[in-house]
Design an enzyme around this catalytic site. Structure first.
Site, PDB file in Angstrom:
ATOM      1  N   TRP A 161       0.873  -1.182   0.000  1.00  0.00           N
ATOM      2  CA  TRP A 161       0.000   0.000   0.000  1.00  0.00           C
ATOM      3  C   TRP A 161       0.905   1.226   0.000  1.00  0.00           C
ATOM      4  O   TRP A 161       1.822   1.307   0.812  1.00  0.00           O
ATOM      5  CB  TRP A 161      -0.904   0.052   1.239  1.00  0.00           C
ATOM      6  CG  TRP A 161      -1.565   1.384   1.360  1.00  0.00           C
ATOM      7  CD1 TRP A 161      -2.634   1.844   0.651  1.00  0.00           C
ATOM      8  CD2 TRP A 161      -1.161   2.490   2.213  1.00  0.00           C
ATOM      9  NE1 TRP A 161      -2.926   3.139   0.992  1.00  0.00           N
ATOM     10  CE2 TRP A 161      -2.044   3.560   1.935  1.00  0.00           C
ATOM     11  CE3 TRP A 161      -0.150   2.666   3.148  1.00  0.00           C
ATOM     12  CZ2 TRP A 161      -1.947   4.800   2.587  1.00  0.00           C
ATOM     13  CZ3 TRP A 161      -0.050   3.891   3.797  1.00  0.00           C
ATOM     14  CH2 TRP A 161      -0.939   4.950   3.517  1.00  0.00           C
ATOM     15  N   GLU A 172      -3.019  -2.975  -2.302  1.00  0.00           N
ATOM     16  CA  GLU A 172      -4.146  -2.372  -1.567  1.00  0.00           C
ATOM     17  C   GLU A 172      -4.510  -0.988  -2.095  1.00  0.00           C
ATOM     18  O   GLU A 172      -3.671  -0.099  -2.192  1.00  0.00           O
ATOM     19  CB  GLU A 172      -3.770  -2.264  -0.081  1.00  0.00           C
ATOM     20  CG  GLU A 172      -4.853  -1.615   0.766  1.00  0.00           C
ATOM     21  CD  GLU A 172      -4.460  -1.485   2.241  1.00  0.00           C
ATOM     22  OE1 GLU A 172      -3.302  -1.830   2.587  1.00  0.00           O
ATOM     23  OE2 GLU A 172      -5.312  -1.047   3.028  1.00  0.00           O
ATOM     24  N   LYS A 204      -7.028   2.629  -2.196  1.00  0.00           N
ATOM     25  CA  LYS A 204      -7.628   3.574  -1.247  1.00  0.00           C
ATOM     26  C   LYS A 204      -8.347   4.669  -2.020  1.00  0.00           C
ATOM     27  O   LYS A 204      -7.908   5.061  -3.108  1.00  0.00           O
ATOM     28  CB  LYS A 204      -6.520   4.177  -0.362  1.00  0.00           C
ATOM     29  CG  LYS A 204      -7.034   4.910   0.863  1.00  0.00           C
ATOM     30  CD  LYS A 204      -5.911   5.145   1.863  1.00  0.00           C
ATOM     31  CE  LYS A 204      -6.416   5.906   3.074  1.00  0.00           C
ATOM     32  NZ  LYS A 204      -5.438   5.989   4.151  1.00  0.00           N
ATOM     33  N   ASP A 224      -9.582  -2.836   1.842  1.00  0.00           N
ATOM     34  CA  ASP A 224      -9.614  -2.322   3.214  1.00  0.00           C
ATOM     35  C   ASP A 224     -10.988  -1.700   3.431  1.00  0.00           C
ATOM     36  O   ASP A 224     -11.400  -0.818   2.669  1.00  0.00           O
ATOM     37  CB  ASP A 224      -8.495  -1.274   3.390  1.00  0.00           C
ATOM     38  CG  ASP A 224      -8.390  -0.755   4.809  1.00  0.00           C
ATOM     39  OD1 ASP A 224      -9.431  -0.365   5.367  1.00  0.00           O
ATOM     40  OD2 ASP A 224      -7.272  -0.718   5.357  1.00  0.00           O
ATOM     41  N   HIS A 228     -11.516   2.059   3.167  1.00  0.00           N
ATOM     42  CA  HIS A 228     -10.940   2.757   2.021  1.00  0.00           C
ATOM     43  C   HIS A 228     -11.908   3.033   0.878  1.00  0.00           C
ATOM     44  O   HIS A 228     -11.505   3.210  -0.268  1.00  0.00           O
ATOM     45  CB  HIS A 228      -9.766   1.955   1.449  1.00  0.00           C
ATOM     46  CG  HIS A 228      -8.548   2.040   2.295  1.00  0.00           C
ATOM     47  ND1 HIS A 228      -7.317   1.604   1.887  1.00  0.00           N
ATOM     48  CD2 HIS A 228      -8.357   2.522   3.552  1.00  0.00           C
ATOM     49  CE1 HIS A 228      -6.426   1.794   2.841  1.00  0.00           C
ATOM     50  NE2 HIS A 228      -7.039   2.340   3.873  1.00  0.00           N
ATOM     51  N   HIS A 265      -8.416  -6.171   4.569  1.00  0.00           N
ATOM     52  CA  HIS A 265      -7.951  -5.376   5.691  1.00  0.00           C
ATOM     53  C   HIS A 265      -9.207  -4.960   6.433  1.00  0.00           C
ATOM     54  O   HIS A 265      -9.945  -4.096   5.970  1.00  0.00           O
ATOM     55  CB  HIS A 265      -7.177  -4.144   5.204  1.00  0.00           C
ATOM     56  CG  HIS A 265      -5.701  -4.369   5.199  1.00  0.00           C
ATOM     57  ND1 HIS A 265      -4.787  -3.363   5.022  1.00  0.00           N
ATOM     58  CD2 HIS A 265      -4.975  -5.498   5.403  1.00  0.00           C
ATOM     59  CE1 HIS A 265      -3.566  -3.878   5.088  1.00  0.00           C
ATOM     60  NE2 HIS A 265      -3.652  -5.165   5.309  1.00  0.00           N
ATOM     61  N   ASP A 322     -11.477   9.178   8.771  1.00  0.00           N
ATOM     62  CA  ASP A 322     -10.484   8.223   9.276  1.00  0.00           C
ATOM     63  C   ASP A 322     -10.887   6.818   8.834  1.00  0.00           C
ATOM     64  O   ASP A 322     -12.064   6.494   8.774  1.00  0.00           O
ATOM     65  CB  ASP A 322     -10.420   8.270  10.804  1.00  0.00           C
ATOM     66  CG  ASP A 322      -9.448   7.236  11.325  1.00  0.00           C
ATOM     67  OD1 ASP A 322      -8.245   7.396  11.095  1.00  0.00           O
ATOM     68  OD2 ASP A 322      -9.901   6.243  11.931  1.00  0.00           O
ATOM     69  N   ASP A 365      -9.474   3.943  10.226  1.00  0.00           N
ATOM     70  CA  ASP A 365      -8.773   2.973  11.079  1.00  0.00           C
ATOM     71  C   ASP A 365      -9.287   2.841  12.507  1.00  0.00           C
ATOM     72  O   ASP A 365      -8.504   2.688  13.432  1.00  0.00           O
ATOM     73  CB  ASP A 365      -7.288   3.342  11.113  1.00  0.00           C
ATOM     74  CG  ASP A 365      -6.666   3.321   9.730  1.00  0.00           C
ATOM     75  OD1 ASP A 365      -6.688   2.253   9.108  1.00  0.00           O
ATOM     76  OD2 ASP A 365      -6.190   4.371   9.262  1.00  0.00           O
ATOM     77  N   ASP A 390      -6.738  -4.219  10.418  1.00  0.00           N
ATOM     78  CA  ASP A 390      -5.977  -3.008  10.121  1.00  0.00           C
ATOM     79  C   ASP A 390      -6.657  -1.786  10.712  1.00  0.00           C
ATOM     80  O   ASP A 390      -7.486  -1.148  10.060  1.00  0.00           O
ATOM     81  CB  ASP A 390      -5.795  -2.840   8.606  1.00  0.00           C
ATOM     82  CG  ASP A 390      -4.968  -1.604   8.286  1.00  0.00           C
ATOM     83  OD1 ASP A 390      -4.304  -1.082   9.194  1.00  0.00           O
ATOM     84  OD2 ASP A 390      -4.993  -1.150   7.122  1.00  0.00           O
TER      85      ASP A 390
END
Ligand code: RNT
Ligand code: ZN
Length: 425
Positions: free
Chosen positions: A191, A232, A234, A265, A268, A292, A300, A302, A332
């Site tokens: 990533w 990965e 995003k 993810d 993302h 992920h 955000d 995460d 993740d």
């Protein structure tokens, strides 16, 4: 358990739950046995706030950041392994550990990220061997002075690109060594944070450069029995709101053409877009997926994962069609505002609970109604499934695995915090 004279409360609840599930043609014992075989890769970077252990002040050069200053961040790999040991004692099931490429065990003078070898990670390898854990790795394309203007593999300067290409190649070699020694392939996930804050004049040139850099990174064929490559995507990040070079379209094409794992993810994508629907779309046509598992909140990506609709649908889509072996689960997220062990344990347990609920789904019943075009019946069925007694199966599974139940695990974390984390400066 059947033969024992006195059953405890967990066992009694389990027996009753089994009756309910059997009425729905589901075998809970089989579901638990399957759950035990699904590896969940636990992200080591929750423990050090993605700072890494290179012992130079690189944290503020951008690309990836954490908020919060809860006491107890691991300052070196020994502390991190100690924290992981304590967390793993509270997480049932089959586990792997995923490292970032700067979470080195030791540094050697003059050796930067582009020249790391397994010797920089030897403590991890010994530890994983002792604990019978598989290991995964991800090159760290951030928090380093060579991340220039926020660009790494797609940077216009060939020298900068080379540094990051060499780092990725180094991580592939380290991953392969993990895979060879530990007997289970390491997933190596690429990533990069590259992108533009404001509207770029040229989106094509950096994407072309990223393609070429990736081709160089993957030029050496490494046997998939020891290493699995992933890429990965995003949608956007802080400071790259207008254009992410490694977008979803970019990597989906790249993975398909080059037979790599696409990494989805869950933080993302656009907030109304779920990655759950993407799994069958990819697998119906090609290979394998790295997940992920994360939680996006506004900008955000995460936050600690919750047992919410998103997680339940991801687990459901990953398990019910019989292609579980094609899906790799990696957590993740990183929250430095709470106890980091609690973050690991709560998120990992939620992942496992979601998988268990999915494995316990009376899929055949809903499918029969769907196949008969009875969509009202299917809706009623799917809503009924939500109240099935999976909690009793979960508690039994924890007890069987020698782990505290959800009501009690925080006691252990609080003791560890007192004995260890609060003593760190
Ligand atoms: C960042 C990506 C990436 C990172 C890790 C730390 O948005 O999700 O996977 O979280 O490299
Ligand atoms: Zn990710």
């Amino acid at each position: 358990m059947k033969g024992s004279i006195i059953m405890n409360r967990t066992e009694r609840a389990f027996e009753i739950a089994c009756e309910v599930y059997r009425e729905h043609n589901v075998d809970p014992v089989k579901a638990v046995e399957t759950l035990k075989t699904i590896p969940v890769s636990i992200h080591a970077w929750q423990g050090d706030d993605v700072v890494g252990f290179e012992q130079f002040d690189s944290a503020l050069t951008g690309g990836c950041q954490v908020t919060g200053n809860y006491p107890g961040r691991a300052r070196n790999s020994e502390e991190l392994r100690k924290d992981l040991d304590a967390a793993l004692r509270l997480i049932p099931g089959k586990k792997k550990i995923c490292l970032q490429g700067h979470q080195v065990d030791r540094m050697f003078p003059g050796v930067d990220r582009d020249a790391f070898t397994i010797d920089n990670f030897s403590g991890w390898l010994d530890w994983a061997k002792q604990n019978q854990l598989g290991m995964d790795i991800a090159p760290a394309f951030y928090s380093h002075p060579k991340l220039d203007h926020g660009f790494s593999l797609s940077h216009p300067d060939a020298g900068i690109r080379k540094f990051w290409i060499d780092h990725a190649v180094a991580c592939r070699h380290i991953g392969a060594e993990f895979g060879r020694t530990l007997g289970t392939p390491a997933v190596c996930n690429v990533w990069v944070p590259d992108g533009f804050k404001d509207i770029p004049a040229d989106r094509f040139a950096p994407r072309k450069r990223l393609t070429e850099s990736l081709d160089t990174v993957f030029a050496e064929k490494i046997d998939e029995s020891v290493l699995l490559d992933a890429v990965e995507s995003k949608l956007f990040g802080i400071g790259v709101e207008s254009c992410t070079i490694g977008s979803n379209d970019f990597y989906l094409m790249y993975a398909a053409k080059n037979n790599k794992l696409i990494c989805f993810d869950s933080g993302h994508f656009h907030p109304t877009e779920s990655i759950a629907d993407k799994l069958s779309a990819v697998i119906a046509q090609q290979g394998r997926i790295l997940l992920h598992v994360s939680r996006g909140v506004r900008w955000d990506s995460d936050h600690v994962i919750l047992l919410n609709d998103e997680l339940l649908s991801i687990a459901r889509e990953a398990t019910v069609y019989g292609y579980l072996d094609k899906i790799h689960f990696c957590l993740d997220y990183f929250d430095a505002s709470i106890n980091r062990l609690a973050a690991w344990v709560i998120g990992s347990r939620n992942m496992q609970k979601a998988l268990l609920i999915a494995l316990l789904e009376p899929k055949g019943l809903a499918c029969a109604e769907e196949n008969a075009w009875d969509f009202s019946g299917r809706l009623a069925r799917l809503e009924e499934f939500k109240t099935l007694p999976w909690g009793s199966i979960w508690n039994y599974y924890c007890e069987q695995s020698g782990m505290p139940d959800d009501y009690h695990f925080m006691n252990e974390i609080r003791s560890y915090e007192k004995a260890e984390l609060l003593k760190r400066g």
